[in-house]
Write an enzyme that holds these catalytic residues in place. Structure first.
Site, PDB file in Angstrom:
ATOM      1  N   PHE A 149       0.805  -1.206   0.000  1.00  0.00           N
ATOM      2  CA  PHE A 149       0.000   0.000   0.000  1.00  0.00           C
ATOM      3  C   PHE A 149       0.847   1.270   0.000  1.00  0.00           C
ATOM      4  CE2 PHE A 149      -3.650  -2.390   2.292  1.00  0.00           C
ATOM      5  CZ  PHE A 149      -4.057  -2.930   1.085  1.00  0.00           C
ATOM      6  N   SER A 150       2.144   1.139   0.138  1.00  0.00           N
ATOM      7  CA  SER A 150       3.046   2.292   0.155  1.00  0.00           C
ATOM      8  C   SER A 150       3.279   2.807  -1.256  1.00  0.00           C
ATOM      9  CB  SER A 150       4.379   1.887   0.797  1.00  0.00           C
ATOM     10  OG  SER A 150       5.428   2.721   0.371  1.00  0.00           O
TER      11      SER A 150
END
Length: 244
Positions: free
Chosen positions: A9-10
């Site tokens: 998700f980064s």
């Protein structure tokens, strides 16, 4: 084989993965979840004092900060310099777009959306939203009359920026007023190798998670997320806190 510590998700992590995919580089992937403190352990701090992701180990090289990693991977493993040109003027333009992402566009996404998501601040700041829209307009201007942010060729700057842009969209940012960005995004979706797997898939999952939290009226569940970012801090990347 290079080792990459990352979190799907980064935004900065996804940007690095897009570059690796584009140059056909296989990485050993180790997922660390900054939301649960996995980047804050003494073991990780020992190898990466910044405690951020993405983080690359390649033989005796240890390097953090996604944009530095992206440039290194192309220089070291790319079959040509298309993604990160060696021509001084062309590279300078790519670097400028990367720094714009880091210091302006991604920074404004971090300040307006991610810090609230991580419960670092209590509410969205209208002044930060103004900065956010100003930065989207700047990027829209960059794309006037050209296919990609530095011209007619895909570079690592596009791959960094697309991770940031789609993160803002997951939070609900609307591209309707930014036609050049909308057209560019469609172009990236078909020209960036592995885009659906690396970027689109995780962002769809993240969007569903956000919608689930909203429907429950429960933002406390993401408090652990918190933090880290310290990470992209997102790290870098603020986001990198988010992580990088």
């Amino acid at each position: 084989m290079p080792v990459l510590y990352y979190f799907p998700f980064s935004p900065p992590s996804r940007a690095v993965l897009l570059v690796a995919e584009a140059i056909g580089l296989e990485l050993e992937l180790i997922s660390l979840n900054p939301w649960t403190g996995e980047t804050l352990t003494p073991e990780f701090e020992e190898i990466n004092p910044q405690k951020t992701i993405p983080f690359l180990i390649d033989d005796d090289l240890k390097i953090s900060e996604s944009r530095a990693i992206m440039g290194y991977l192309v220089d070291q493993y790319g079959q040509d310099d298309t993604l990160y040109p060696r021509n001084i003027k062309a590279r300078a333009l790519v670097n400028q777009r990367l720094y714009f992402d880091l210091d302006s566009l991604f920074a404004s996404i971090l300040a307006y959306y991610i810090l609230v998501f991580m419960k670092r601040v209590d509410a969205h700041d209208p002044e930060q939203y103004k900065k956010l829209t100003e930065n989207f307009q700047i990027m829209n201007n960059f794309l006037e009359g050209q296919d990609y942010v530095t011209g007619d060729t895909l570079t690592i700057a596009d791959l960094s920026l697309v991770a940031s842009i789609t993160t803002a969209m997951a939070f609900g940012f609307d591209l309707e007023e930014y036609k050049n960005i909308s057209d560019w995004l469609e172009r990236i979706q078909t020209s960036a190798p592995g885009y659906d797997k690396i970027n689109n898939g995780p962002m769809e999952m993240f969007k569903q998670m956000l919608q689930g939290n909203d429907s429950q009226g429960n933002t406390e569940e993401v408090e652990g997320e918190g933090r880290e970012e310290e990470a992209e801090g997102e790290g870098e990347d603020g986001g990198e806190e988010a992580n990088e």
